[in-house]
Design a protein around this motif. Structure first.
Motif, PDB file in Angstrom:
ATOM      1  N   ALA A  81       0.834  -1.210   0.000  1.00 47.61           N
ATOM      2  CA  ALA A  81       0.000   0.000   0.000  1.00 47.61           C
ATOM      3  C   ALA A  81       0.868   1.259   0.000  1.00 47.61           C
ATOM      4  O   ALA A  81       0.564   2.249   0.674  1.00 47.61           O
ATOM      5  CB  ALA A  81      -0.958   0.005   1.196  1.00 47.61           C
ATOM      6  N   GLY A  82       1.991   1.183  -0.700  1.00 44.14           N
ATOM      7  CA  GLY A  82       2.892   2.325  -0.789  1.00 44.14           C
ATOM      8  C   GLY A  82       3.595   2.666   0.522  1.00 44.14           C
ATOM      9  O   GLY A  82       4.146   3.733   0.681  1.00 44.14           O
ATOM     10  N   GLY A  83       3.580   1.734   1.489  1.00 42.67           N
ATOM     11  CA  GLY A  83       4.196   1.996   2.787  1.00 42.67           C
ATOM     12  C   GLY A  83       3.507   3.145   3.495  1.00 42.67           C
ATOM     13  O   GLY A  83       4.136   3.974   4.129  1.00 42.67           O
ATOM     14  N   ASN A  84       2.194   3.176   3.399  1.00 45.88           N
ATOM     15  CA  ASN A  84       1.486   4.360   3.850  1.00 45.88           C
ATOM     16  C   ASN A  84       0.243   4.030   4.686  1.00 45.88           C
ATOM     17  O   ASN A  84      -0.710   4.788   4.715  1.00 45.88           O
ATOM     18  CB  ASN A  84       1.090   5.166   2.614  1.00 45.88           C
ATOM     19  N   LEU A  85       0.278   2.889   5.402  1.00 45.77           N
ATOM     20  CA  LEU A  85      -0.897   2.516   6.187  1.00 45.77           C
ATOM     21  C   LEU A  85      -0.949   3.310   7.491  1.00 45.77           C
ATOM     22  O   LEU A  85       0.015   3.357   8.244  1.00 45.77           O
ATOM     23  CB  LEU A  85      -0.881   1.023   6.519  1.00 45.77           C
ATOM     24  N   GLY A  86      -2.102   3.904   7.757  1.00 40.74           N
ATOM     25  CA  GLY A  86      -2.296   4.673   8.987  1.00 40.74           C
ATOM     26  C   GLY A  86      -2.699   3.766  10.141  1.00 40.74           C
ATOM     27  O   GLY A  86      -2.860   2.557   9.973  1.00 40.74           O
ATOM     28  N   ILE A  87      -2.900   4.378  11.299  1.00 40.17           N
ATOM     29  CA  ILE A  87      -3.081   3.610  12.525  1.00 40.17           C
ATOM     30  C   ILE A  87      -4.280   2.650  12.487  1.00 40.17           C
ATOM     31  O   ILE A  87      -4.172   1.491  12.857  1.00 40.17           O
ATOM     32  CB  ILE A  87      -3.121   4.538  13.771  1.00 40.17           C
ATOM     33  N   ILE A  88      -5.432   3.123  12.000  1.00 47.76           N
ATOM     34  CA  ILE A  88      -6.614   2.257  12.032  1.00 47.76           C
ATOM     35  C   ILE A  88      -6.449   1.054  11.110  1.00 47.76           C
ATOM     36  O   ILE A  88      -6.633  -0.094  11.501  1.00 47.76           O
ATOM     37  CB  ILE A  88      -7.879   3.060  11.673  1.00 47.76           C
ATOM     38  N   ALA A  89      -6.048   1.323   9.870  1.00 45.18           N
ATOM     39  CA  ALA A  89      -5.881   0.220   8.915  1.00 45.18           C
ATOM     40  C   ALA A  89      -4.773  -0.718   9.373  1.00 45.18           C
ATOM     41  O   ALA A  89      -4.920  -1.943   9.310  1.00 45.18           O
ATOM     42  CB  ALA A  89      -5.572   0.765   7.527  1.00 45.18           C
ATOM     43  N   LEU A  90      -3.681  -0.171   9.875  1.00 43.60           N
ATOM     44  CA  LEU A  90      -2.556  -1.019  10.272  1.00 43.60           C
ATOM     45  C   LEU A  90      -2.926  -1.896  11.460  1.00 43.60           C
ATOM     46  O   LEU A  90      -2.666  -3.099  11.465  1.00 43.60           O
ATOM     47  CB  LEU A  90      -1.323  -0.170  10.614  1.00 43.60           C
ATOM     48  N   PHE A  91      -3.579  -1.287  12.457  1.00 44.97           N
ATOM     49  CA  PHE A  91      -3.970  -2.080  13.628  1.00 44.97           C
ATOM     50  C   PHE A  91      -4.910  -3.222  13.225  1.00 44.97           C
ATOM     51  O   PHE A  91      -4.710  -4.364  13.588  1.00 44.97           O
ATOM     52  CB  PHE A  91      -4.639  -1.193  14.686  1.00 44.97           C
ATOM     53  N   PHE A  92      -5.945  -2.899  12.459  1.00 40.74           N
ATOM     54  CA  PHE A  92      -6.905  -3.941  12.114  1.00 40.74           C
ATOM     55  C   PHE A  92      -6.321  -4.990  11.175  1.00 40.74           C
ATOM     56  O   PHE A  92      -6.694  -6.154  11.229  1.00 40.74           O
ATOM     57  CB  PHE A  92      -8.189  -3.342  11.529  1.00 40.74           C
ATOM     58  N   THR A  93      -5.383  -4.582  10.325  1.00 40.88           N
ATOM     59  CA  THR A  93      -4.826  -5.597   9.432  1.00 40.88           C
ATOM     60  C   THR A  93      -3.879  -6.507  10.218  1.00 40.88           C
ATOM     61  O   THR A  93      -3.806  -7.715   9.969  1.00 40.88           O
ATOM     62  CB  THR A  93      -4.185  -4.989   8.165  1.00 40.88           C
ATOM     63  N   LEU A  94      -3.182  -5.961  11.222  1.00 40.21           N
ATOM     64  CA  LEU A  94      -2.386  -6.821  12.104  1.00 40.21           C
ATOM     65  C   LEU A  94      -3.305  -7.776  12.848  1.00 40.21           C
ATOM     66  O   LEU A  94      -3.055  -8.971  12.949  1.00 40.21           O
ATOM     67  CB  LEU A  94      -1.604  -5.982  13.115  1.00 40.21           C
ATOM     68  N   PHE A  95      -4.400  -7.219  13.357  1.00 42.37           N
ATOM     69  CA  PHE A  95      -5.334  -8.009  14.160  1.00 42.37           C
ATOM     70  C   PHE A  95      -6.006  -9.111  13.328  1.00 42.37           C
ATOM     71  O   PHE A  95      -5.949 -10.290  13.660  1.00 42.37           O
ATOM     72  CB  PHE A  95      -6.384  -7.074  14.779  1.00 42.37           C
ATOM     73  N   ALA A  96      -6.638  -8.704  12.225  1.00 37.82           N
ATOM     74  CA  ALA A  96      -7.417  -9.667  11.449  1.00 37.82           C
ATOM     75  C   ALA A  96      -6.516 -10.700  10.778  1.00 37.82           C
ATOM     76  O   ALA A  96      -6.951 -11.804  10.461  1.00 37.82           O
ATOM     77  CB  ALA A  96      -8.272  -8.939  10.412  1.00 37.82           C
ATOM     78  N   THR A  97      -5.254 -10.344  10.557  1.00 40.44           N
ATOM     79  CA  THR A  97      -4.345 -11.311   9.954  1.00 40.44           C
ATOM     80  C   THR A  97      -3.865 -12.315  10.992  1.00 40.44           C
ATOM     81  O   THR A  97      -3.781 -13.508  10.731  1.00 40.44           O
ATOM     82  CB  THR A  97      -3.144 -10.564   9.330  1.00 40.44           C
ATOM     83  N   GLN A  98      -3.574 -11.816  12.180  1.00 42.08           N
ATOM     84  CA  GLN A  98      -3.059 -12.713  13.213  1.00 42.08           C
ATOM     85  C   GLN A  98      -4.133 -13.639  13.781  1.00 42.08           C
ATOM     86  O   GLN A  98      -3.870 -14.794  14.074  1.00 42.08           O
ATOM     87  CB  GLN A  98      -2.457 -11.877  14.327  1.00 42.08           C
ATOM     88  N   TYR A  99      -5.334 -13.108  13.945  1.00 41.41           N
ATOM     89  CA  TYR A  99      -6.407 -13.931  14.477  1.00 41.41           C
ATOM     90  C   TYR A  99      -7.311 -14.337  13.341  1.00 41.41           C
ATOM     91  O   TYR A  99      -7.997 -13.506  12.771  1.00 41.41           O
ATOM     92  CB  TYR A  99      -7.201 -13.163  15.527  1.00 41.41           C
ATOM     93  N   SER A 100      -7.287 -15.612  13.022  1.00 43.10           N
ATOM     94  CA  SER A 100      -8.133 -16.036  11.915  1.00 43.10           C
ATOM     95  C   SER A 100      -9.353 -16.735  12.488  1.00 43.10           C
ATOM     96  O   SER A 100      -9.503 -16.842  13.697  1.00 43.10           O
ATOM     97  CB  SER A 100      -7.352 -16.975  11.010  1.00 43.10           C
ATOM     98  N   GLY A 101     -10.206 -17.203  11.616  1.00 42.77           N
ATOM     99  CA  GLY A 101     -11.377 -17.956  12.049  1.00 42.77           C
ATOM    100  C   GLY A 101     -10.956 -19.167  12.864  1.00 42.77           C
ATOM    101  O   GLY A 101     -11.659 -19.597  13.777  1.00 42.77           O
ATOM    102  N   ASN A 102      -9.777 -19.705  12.562  1.00 44.73           N
ATOM    103  CA  ASN A 102      -9.284 -20.868  13.289  1.00 44.73           C
ATOM    104  C   ASN A 102      -9.045 -20.593  14.756  1.00 44.73           C
ATOM    105  O   ASN A 102      -9.088 -21.497  15.576  1.00 44.73           O
ATOM    106  CB  ASN A 102      -7.955 -21.332  12.694  1.00 44.73           C
ATOM    107  N   THR A 103      -8.732 -19.334  15.063  1.00 44.60           N
ATOM    108  CA  THR A 103      -8.490 -18.989  16.452  1.00 44.60           C
ATOM    109  C   THR A 103      -9.742 -19.322  17.272  1.00 44.60           C
ATOM    110  O   THR A 103      -9.658 -19.693  18.427  1.00 44.60           O
ATOM    111  CB  THR A 103      -8.163 -17.485  16.583  1.00 44.60           C
ATOM    112  N   ILE A 104     -10.904 -19.190  16.648  1.00 41.82           N
ATOM    113  CA  ILE A 104     -12.137 -19.524  17.354  1.00 41.82           C
ATOM    114  C   ILE A 104     -12.496 -20.978  17.155  1.00 41.82           C
ATOM    115  O   ILE A 104     -12.680 -21.735  18.092  1.00 41.82           O
ATOM    116  CB  ILE A 104     -13.298 -18.671  16.826  1.00 41.82           C
TER     117      ILE A 104
END
Lengths: 503, 79
Positions: free
Chosen positions: A46-69
């Protein structure tokens, strides 16, 4: 996952809405940004330009998958309170990031890295190291992607009560994912992660609330039930369990932090401030996710006692059915929750696929096959091979393996072998390429053999951790015996010294 | 040059602290009888592990925010 008799047509409606939202987000992420398809960094970071909201949620949603549940609730159900370790091993990942992310971020921005391999190439300048690293990463990512594909199908066909068969479910969501990823690259992946992460969080909280209500309203009555009927699940863990617990912390902490798609999120951060704020928030997320999922498994012991093996894997579906029957409010919340699980699986799969494609574009094609090709062409090659890879993996996914957790550990065993090269290489100038190469190869072989011969753990220690120890010894011992590689390279030395000079 | 550069890897106390919290976070130091008393419905040993889990989250979150500052001033200054 259980047959969710409660859902059917309502489930299809929710899934369709979610799929459409993802497509719309993908469309708007790609629109008007010509740069996305013309540059590797534009498409993959993304051009090395991710802001706080997008970066936090992409870290979160990537690390915790459906399998986590879907996979961890049954694990808590089977092992009892010692599954509290799932909170610690997800938290420790942030501790491991702190070992290397601060400096890696600085160097990656300065040198314009796109993939983790860029750093290894920059540091060791060795074809052998680069090739083994690419192989281990593609293997790990492929396995991870396969796991997500299996999970999507099970979740959707479970949710719609079999109205949508397993294969059709996977195909539809794979097309949705490919479409938005094609249009918007990392930007689309990160923005869809915001929506997917929020739905998942709401779902888990509602699920626990429903579960506690069903089990009699108080947590004390649940533990009392366990103490009377299955005291082993509440007992102080044995010393082997404790050793295994430590081993899990090492394996998941070191393995998950250097996942290629995780490392690329460090590269994609807009600024250091954004990155550290996102990590600071991520440090709390295990309590809200694996912690609550642990509760779900424990509540399940009282609601559905006596499930074993494959039957216990159905736990989340069984509980969702019961919770949905409480009243119309919980019915709809459960449907959204299952949509959330599907969204979470897709959000992990899309990140893994994007990272897979970037390795093909930037590393395999861009470093070995045709380095002179234009960036547009490199991006294209990665996208197209990514699609082929998906369909190859789908072919394997039609015969899903039994317990999800088994394949989860298997991919870590090999990926974690990159750790010494990646992190030790950031700080220790003496570390040289030949021992790194042999360390990775022998560590990976040792871990693979131990796992394949049924010795996934030895006295509670994972095969991957044993392989990693051998790997470390070879890297450190071998580097003392050979001459340093970093000192001959002024550019590299400048990068590795940069932080010290500034201080 | 800016003297306020902070990099976690160079601060030993961070890692000693983390090691101690992790040691407390794995239940190797309990005896078999420590299931009771129950605290808020959680077995005694489990409650301790939970407390250490919260401490681990808080500690790492705080380290991220307060002990990590390499290029921040430069980047924010350029805005």
């Amino acid at each position: 996952m259980g047959e969710l008799t409660f859902a059917g047509i309502d489930g299809i409606v929710i899934l369709t809405v979610f799929a459409l939202i993802m497509l719309v987000i993908g469309y708007y992420s790609g629109r008007g940004e010509k740069n996305i398809h013309e540059s590797l960094s534009g498409y993959y970071l993304a051009g090395g330009n991710l802001g706080i909201i997008a970066l936090f949620f992409t870290l979160f949603a990537t690390q915790y998958s459906g399998n986590t549940i879907v996979g961890y609730a049954p694990a808590a159900y089977r092992t009892g309170f010692s599954w509290l370790q799932s909170i610690s091993f997800m938290t420790i990942i942030i501790g491991v990031y702190l070992l290397f992310a601060p400096r890696l971020y600085v160097i990656a921005k300065k040198r314009g890295f796109v993939t983790p391999t860029d750093w290894l190439q920059h540091r060791f300048n060795s074809k052998g190291v680069t090739l083994v690293a690419i192989f281990l990463m593609l293997w790990g990512l492929g396995n991870y992607l396969l796991e997500q594909l299996v999970a999507i199908g099970q979740a959707v066909s479970g949710m719609t009560g079999g109205t949508i068969p397993y294969q059709a479910a996977v195909i539809v969501f794979v097309f949705v994912m490919l479409a938005y990823e094609w249009m918007g690259g990392m930007k689309a992946v990160a923005f869809t992660d915001v929506m997917q992460g929020i739905v998942l969080l709401i779902g888990i909280i509602a699920f626990v609330a429903g579960g506690v209500y069903l089990a009699g309203g108080s947590f004390g009555s649940i533990t009392q039930f366990i103490a009377e009927n299955e005291p082993a699940k509440i007992a102080v863990p044995s010393s082997e369990t404790n050793i295994n617990w430590f081993s899990m912390l090492v394996l998941v902490g070191l393995g998950a932090s250097i996942y290629p798609h995780a490392v690329q999120r460090i590269y994609a951060a807009k600024s250091e401030k954004t990155l550290k704020k996102s990590f600071a928030r991520m440090a709390w997320m295990p309590l809200l996710t694996t912690g609550l999922v642990f509760l779900v498994g424990i509540i399940g012991i009282k609601l559905f006692p006596g499930l074993e093996g494959d039957a216990s894997e159905q736990l989340v579906g069984l509980m969702a059915n019961k919770i949905a029957a409480i009243n119309p409010f919980f019915y709809w919340i459960m449907i959204i929750f299952f949509g959330g699980i599907v969204a979470a699986i897709v959000s992990t799969a899309d990140s893994v696929l994007l990272s897979f494609s970037s390795l093909i574009s930037n590393d395999v094609y861009g470093k070995f096959i045709k380095p002179s090709a234009s960036e547009h062409r490199k991006v294209m090659v990665g996208k197209i091979i990514g699609i082929f890879a998906i369909f190859g993996l789908l072919w394997i996914a039609w015969n899903p393996p039994g317990t999800l957790y088994d394949i989860f550990v298997l991919k870590f065993e090999l990926l974690v072998q990159l750790f010494p090269a990646f992190v030790l290489g950031l700080y220790w100038k003496r570390l040289s390429s030949t021992p790194v190469f042999w360390g990775m190869v022998i560590g990976a072989i040792a871990a693979g053999i131990l796992t394949l011969t049924g010795h996934k753990t030895v006295v509670g220690i994972h095969g991957g951790v044993i392989g990693l120890a051998i790997n470390f010894i070879i890297c450190v011992g071998g580097s003392f015996l050979t001459t340093s590689s970093a000192k001959k390279n002024p550019v590299l030395e400048e990068d590795m010294n940069a932080v010290y000079i500034k201080a | 040059m800016n003297k306020e550069v902070k990099e976690p890897i160079r601060k030993k106390w961070i890692w000693i602290g983390l090691f101690i919290i992790v040691l407390g976070n794995v239940p190797w130091y309990f005896t078999d009888s420590m299931v009771e008393p129950y605290i808020l419905g959680v077995p005694f040993w489990g409650f301790f592990i939970l407390v250490f889990s919260v401490i681990l989250c808080a500690y790492l979150s705080w380290i991220c925010l307060s002990q990590w500052k390499i290029v921040e001033d430069e980047e924010e200054g350029n805005k």
